[in-house]
Design a protein around this motif. Structure first.
Motif, mmCIF file in Angstrom:
data_model
loop_
_atom_site.group_PDB
_atom_site.id
_atom_site.type_symbol
_atom_site.label_atom_id
_atom_site.label_comp_id
_atom_site.label_asym_id
_atom_site.label_seq_id
_atom_site.Cartn_x
_atom_site.Cartn_y
_atom_site.Cartn_z
ATOM 1 N N ARG A 270 0.845 -1.194 0.000
ATOM 2 C CA ARG A 270 0.000 0.000 0.000
ATOM 3 C C ARG A 270 0.880 1.243 0.000
ATOM 4 N NH1 ARG A 270 -4.776 -1.705 4.328
ATOM 5 N NH2 ARG A 270 -3.437 -3.510 4.658
ATOM 6 N N VAL A 291 -4.004 4.341 0.065
ATOM 7 C CA VAL A 291 -4.683 4.834 1.261
ATOM 8 C C VAL A 291 -4.533 6.346 1.241
ATOM 9 C CG1 VAL A 291 -4.830 4.756 3.775
ATOM 10 C CG2 VAL A 291 -4.007 2.743 2.511
ATOM 11 N N TYR A 313 -7.651 -0.209 -6.063
ATOM 12 C CA TYR A 313 -7.953 -0.660 -4.706
ATOM 13 C C TYR A 313 -7.593 0.490 -3.781
ATOM 14 C CZ TYR A 313 -9.081 -5.456 -5.912
ATOM 15 O OH TYR A 313 -9.716 -6.563 -6.411
ATOM 16 N N HIS A 314 -8.457 0.775 -2.799
ATOM 17 C CA HIS A 314 -8.301 2.028 -2.069
ATOM 18 C C HIS A 314 -8.883 1.963 -0.662
ATOM 19 C CE1 HIS A 314 -12.327 2.064 -3.841
ATOM 20 N NE2 HIS A 314 -12.695 2.813 -2.794
ATOM 21 N N GLN A 315 -8.403 2.878 0.165
ATOM 22 C CA GLN A 315 -8.991 3.185 1.464
ATOM 23 C C GLN A 315 -8.986 4.696 1.605
ATOM 24 O OE1 GLN A 315 -6.157 0.379 3.435
ATOM 25 N NE2 GLN A 315 -7.892 -0.019 4.793
ATOM 26 N N LEU A 317 -9.558 7.847 4.091
ATOM 27 C CA LEU A 317 -9.568 8.154 5.520
ATOM 28 C C LEU A 317 -9.931 9.606 5.758
ATOM 29 C CD1 LEU A 317 -6.100 6.614 6.540
ATOM 30 C CD2 LEU A 317 -8.296 5.414 6.366
ATOM 31 N N PHE A 329 -6.820 0.814 10.168
ATOM 32 C CA PHE A 329 -7.108 0.623 8.738
ATOM 33 C C PHE A 329 -6.106 -0.298 8.059
ATOM 34 C CE2 PHE A 329 -4.567 4.525 9.034
ATOM 35 C CZ PHE A 329 -3.563 4.297 8.101
ATOM 36 N N GLN A 332 -7.322 -3.728 7.770
ATOM 37 C CA GLN A 332 -8.498 -3.932 6.935
ATOM 38 C C GLN A 332 -8.079 -4.045 5.462
ATOM 39 O OE1 GLN A 332 -11.397 -4.227 8.523
ATOM 40 N NE2 GLN A 332 -10.340 -3.767 10.445
ATOM 41 N N PRO A 334 -8.155 -3.260 1.503
ATOM 42 C CA PRO A 334 -8.615 -2.127 0.692
ATOM 43 C C PRO A 334 -9.900 -2.462 -0.062
ATOM 44 C CG PRO A 334 -6.268 -2.553 0.346
ATOM 45 C CD PRO A 334 -6.811 -3.715 1.103
ATOM 46 N N GLN A 335 -10.663 -1.414 -0.381
ATOM 47 C CA GLN A 335 -11.881 -1.580 -1.178
ATOM 48 C C GLN A 335 -11.509 -1.789 -2.646
ATOM 49 O OE1 GLN A 335 -15.173 -1.417 0.094
ATOM 50 N NE2 GLN A 335 -14.000 -1.626 1.988
#
Length: 368
Positions: A270, A291, A313-315, A317, A329, A332, A334-335
């Protein structure tokens, strides 16, 4: 009559490092396709930054025609100082243009490529050459969103942008409605150019990608990163280009100025960043999850965050999750991207070829 060397004057907005690195990536591609070309890099970004992207020769002309936003770090803006500097630049508009026109004529420049100082258009046309631009936003869009006294400056910039001969509109963009001739292109930016095993060996990185994290907040950095959270991940490895970061057992500070964040992305699971086109585009190009923090006061940020949500793919915040949490996070997943089709990644090539076609045509007219 002796044929002159094709010459491009590349004007880069005076804000952070992102505009400089993405434009230097374009300059590299132009140089690869036409080794004979003379590149004049016009920017206040440091020469070492340009050299980390451009492998061949270029002329470095440190000049500023705009300022972007005056910031103390990557998230903190100073609107009062920004307004004062804008007023100063507008007062000096005529002398700035006259000085650069003289330089351009002396060096027989064929075309200006700009990202994305509004005065570049006026400079080009006063010198009798075309101005092409590339960006995902215009500064008129940023300032108009701030309202008040900034609206007048947004109008002034929009009038300059309207005269631009051609805009290459990058992904993750605002409408850029001031421009009349728009060509949409794919992602631009640098690509990794070092073997993964060599980087691992040279920098002592032994963790697997899923436990290797790149922290990058652009040239302005970020004050008060909660580095104390790294002690909660003792078997993880974090990488940073921030030489002022604390000395921690699981934090490696990359100090070699020839290396770039994109070179380390293939080693990582990431990248943690703030909204910025350069980092986002390079991460999407490499295929590394992103992220990102959000930014409420910078109008471009919404388009950037939507862009990575669609294609990476992402998060995402909020500031509390980054500054005040224990970084849960990272535990967890990533989406996934919302779009099933990948985004085009051919921006460097498309822009470089179009610029070279225009330069070739212009130099033929000049030499005949």
């Amino acid at each position: 009559m002796e044929k002159s060397r094709p010459t491009i004057y590349i004007a880069i907005t005076n804000h952070g490092f992102g505009h400089a690195t993405r434009t230097a990536s374009l300059a590299t591609k132009i140089q690869q396709l036409c080794p004979d070309i003379l590149l004049i890099m016009v920017t206040t970004a440091p020469r070492w930054l340009l050299e980390s992207y451009i492998e061949g020769d270029f002329i470095y002309r440190p000049r500023a025609f705009d300022l972007g936003v005056i910031q103390s770090d990557s998230l903190t803006m100073d609107k009062v100082a920004t307004l004062e500097k804008l007023q100063q630049i507008r007062k000096q508009e005529r002398s700035i243009i006259a000085s650069e026109v003289n330089f351009i004529r002396q060096n027989r420049v064929n075309l200006i490529l700009a990202d994305i100082p509004p005065l570049a258009v006026a400079i080009a046309h006063a010198a009798g050459i075309p101005c092409y631009m590339s960006s995902n936003f215009g500064w008129d869009f940023i300032y108009r969103d701030w309202g008040g006294e900034f609206v007048e400056f947004a109008d002034w910039m929009g009038k300059h942008y309207a005269q631009c001969d051609r805009l290459f509109r990058l992904p993750f963009h605002e409408p850029m409605s001031a421009f009349s001739n728009i060509t949409d292109v794919g992602l631009t930016g640098g690509s990794p150019r070092h073997a993964i095993d060599t980087l691992r060996s040279n920098w002592g990185i032994s963790t697997p990608p899923e436990k290797t994290i790149l922290l990058t907040f652009g040239g302005l950095g970020l004050q008060q990163i909660p580095f104390e959270n790294l002690q909660l991940f003792p078997d993880w490895q974090f990488l940073t280009f921030d030489v002022t970061a604390p000395n921690l057992p699981n934090l490696i500070k990359i100090t070699d100025q020839k290396l770039r964040p994109v070179d380390f992305m293939p080693l990582c699971g990431r990248v943690i960043s703030k909204p910025g086109y350069g980092t986002f585009a390079e991460a999407v190009g490499v295929g590394i999850p992103i992220v990102t923090l959000t930014r409420e006061d910078f109008a471009e940020a919404k388009f950037l965050v939507d862009g990575i949500a669609n294609y990476s793919y992402h998060q995402i915040l909020n500031t509390e999750e980054f500054f005040q949490s224990h970084w849960e996070f990272l535990h967890q997943p990533p989406q996934p991207p919302r779009q099933s089709q990948p985004i085009a990644k051919d921006g460097n090539e498309a822009i470089a070829q179009a610029v070279l076609e225009a330069v070739s045509h212009k130099s033929e007219l000049t030499d005949n």
